[in-house]
Write an enzyme that holds these catalytic residues in place. Structure first.
Site, PDB file in Angstrom:
ATOM      1  N   ASP A 108       0.827  -1.205   0.000  1.00 34.69           N
ATOM      2  CA  ASP A 108       0.000   0.000   0.000  1.00 34.69           C
ATOM      3  C   ASP A 108       0.865   1.260   0.000  1.00 34.69           C
ATOM      4  OD1 ASP A 108      -3.104   0.737   0.732  1.00 34.69           O
ATOM      5  OD2 ASP A 108      -1.671   2.221   1.471  1.00 34.69           O
ATOM      6  N   ARG A 109       0.660   2.116  -1.026  1.00 32.50           N
ATOM      7  CA  ARG A 109       1.475   3.325  -1.184  1.00 32.50           C
ATOM      8  C   ARG A 109       1.201   4.347  -0.091  1.00 32.50           C
ATOM      9  NH1 ARG A 109      -0.466  -0.360  -4.067  1.00 32.50           N
ATOM     10  NH2 ARG A 109      -2.160   0.921  -4.832  1.00 32.50           N
ATOM     11  N   CYS A 145      -1.900   5.428 -11.059  1.00 29.16           N
ATOM     12  CA  CYS A 145      -2.063   5.472  -9.594  1.00 29.16           C
ATOM     13  C   CYS A 145      -1.385   6.759  -9.155  1.00 29.16           C
ATOM     14  CB  CYS A 145      -1.410   4.265  -8.927  1.00 29.16           C
ATOM     15  SG  CYS A 145      -1.320   4.386  -7.114  1.00 29.16           S
ATOM     16  N   ASN A 146      -2.177   7.720  -8.662  1.00 32.37           N
ATOM     17  CA  ASN A 146      -1.616   9.012  -8.273  1.00 32.37           C
ATOM     18  C   ASN A 146      -0.586   8.879  -7.162  1.00 32.37           C
ATOM     19  OD1 ASN A 146      -3.383  11.452  -9.558  1.00 32.37           O
ATOM     20  ND2 ASN A 146      -4.635   9.639  -9.298  1.00 32.37           N
ATOM     21  N   THR A 147      -0.950   8.089  -6.127  1.00 25.74           N
ATOM     22  CA  THR A 147      -0.087   7.985  -4.946  1.00 25.74           C
ATOM     23  C   THR A 147       1.291   7.428  -5.311  1.00 25.74           C
ATOM     24  OG1 THR A 147      -2.135   7.473  -3.774  1.00 25.74           O
ATOM     25  CG2 THR A 147      -0.102   7.313  -2.522  1.00 25.74           C
ATOM     26  N   ALA A 148       1.329   6.508  -6.276  1.00 25.30           N
ATOM     27  CA  ALA A 148       2.607   5.906  -6.682  1.00 25.30           C
ATOM     28  C   ALA A 148       3.574   6.958  -7.232  1.00 25.30           C
ATOM     29  CB  ALA A 148       2.376   4.813  -7.720  1.00 25.30           C
ATOM     30  N   CYS A 190      -7.419  10.315  -7.341  1.00 25.51           N
ATOM     31  CA  CYS A 190      -7.101   8.934  -6.981  1.00 25.51           C
ATOM     32  C   CYS A 190      -7.901   8.111  -7.970  1.00 25.51           C
ATOM     33  CB  CYS A 190      -7.530   8.617  -5.549  1.00 25.51           C
ATOM     34  SG  CYS A 190      -7.441   6.840  -5.193  1.00 25.51           S
TER      35      CYS A 190
END
Lengths: 230, 230
Positions: free
Chosen positions: B50-51, B85-88, B197
């Site tokens: 999980d990022r 995936c934005n968080t990545a 997201c």
């Protein structure tokens, strides 16, 4: 739970059908977080020469393109192969063997489902290439299921609808024609309609067909999830 | 027309968001047959830790998993990298540099679109990890766009909706909550809502938001098609 197996998807034939298959794979996986899903690599090469044209004797052989994709998936560490294009199954079983990959065949999975349901005759909507290569005819005959194919004008309607999906989407006329061809197959004894081209799935209104419709792309997704996650 | 460039997609974070992105890439490509589409390879590894958890200091570092995927895409012949995936994006720009791949950043593409529209303030619905890492705050500040973030209870609603999508789908309560958080951002001056997201895109009813909604996944798809097909 054992480690999941990496699944290679030879896709892009066409791209919209591969998107549809990937979506069904996610739906058919009972996962409650990202980490419970099937690990996959998709080789999405839309430049593979037309499979139907080649089978009908008029087009470039897609084999080198398909082999290149399968080898790339093997190099990426894939053990299992899935190909969400029915017509490509005229070529891929031999190439999967060559590469040492376990092919989950969309044709065999569908024939299994028809036999398990005790179906005596199934109507098949497929490309002319798939029909001429006898892919479903052979798999169904081995299980004692009779195949019902569209007549020549009906088959032309099927090919027109497939072309429409590949060029951006089927309109109401194509959808109506596919439903009519399906009804005529049911009139001739088909107890099920098999949407045996991954583009047809995207253009047939199931509610207009008088017998149950079987979606090989969904059956393939379900089997792939089982094979990968054990 | 020049030969299209092979695009690598680092996906599976989550799988449903990757399916959504791939569908948008097909839609955003003006093609009339399979062969006109973007050739892509998708590395769909849902097992990446999980990022958000990692960015908040509590979880395993996803970097080795992300690097492994990027290296596999490079070996497969990809030149361009897209990550739905934005968080990545807290991790991938450095890894893309290392591998010598051209990253089309979902963050930069979205910030470009906001600046091009002359937006003064944008509301951002994102994971807590994306917000804490300042991914959008930095990109927007460089373009003179103000960022409006949810308050703490609103952010908890956003994270609950993301979790629901990842575990199979957001229900009516999650959808209602996301729409309410969006409205409160608009009340605080946001001229656009950014669904930053890739899971939120799947759970927000755009019709319930009083300002235009910008979908980074679609903007990324459009830019990737341009970059690949020239």
């Amino acid at each position: 739970m054992s480690e999941p197996r990496l699944v290679g998807v030879l896709g892009g034939m066409g791209p919209a059908a591969t998107v549809d298959f990937y979506g069904k794979l996610v739906e058919e996986t009972a996962a409650t977080c990202d980490q419970g899903h099937v690990p996959i690599v998709i080789w999405g090469d839309p430049r593979v020469p037309d499979r139907s044209l080649s089978l009908l004797g008029g087009g470039e052989d897609p084999t080198p393109h398909l082999r290149r994709g399968i080898e790339a998936l093997k190099r990426a560490g894939c053990e299992v192969l899935a190909v969400p294009c029915n017509t490509a199954h005229a070529f891929v079983p031999r190439l999967a063997d060559e590469a040492g990959l376990e092919l989950v065949s969309i044709i065999e999975v569908t024939a299994d489902a028809l036999a398990a349901d005790g179906v005596g005759a199934a109507g098949v909507l497929a490309t002319t290439g798939t029909l001429r290569a006898g892919l479903y005819a052979d798999a169904l005959r081995r299980r004692g299921v009779e195949i019902v194919e569209p007549d020549a004008p009906g088959q032309r309607q099927v090919m027109a609808a497939i072309g429409a999906v590949k060029s951006g989407g089927a309109g109401p006329a194509h959808r109506r024609a596919l439903a009519e061809v399906s009804r005529s197959l049911a009139d001739r004894g088909a107890e099920r309609i098999v949407t045996a081209c991954t583009e047809i799935v995207l253009a047939l209104d199931v509610s207009r067909v008088p017998v149950p419709v079987l979606d090989p792309a969904r059956l393939l997704a379900r089997r792939v999830a089982d094979v990968a996650l054990g």
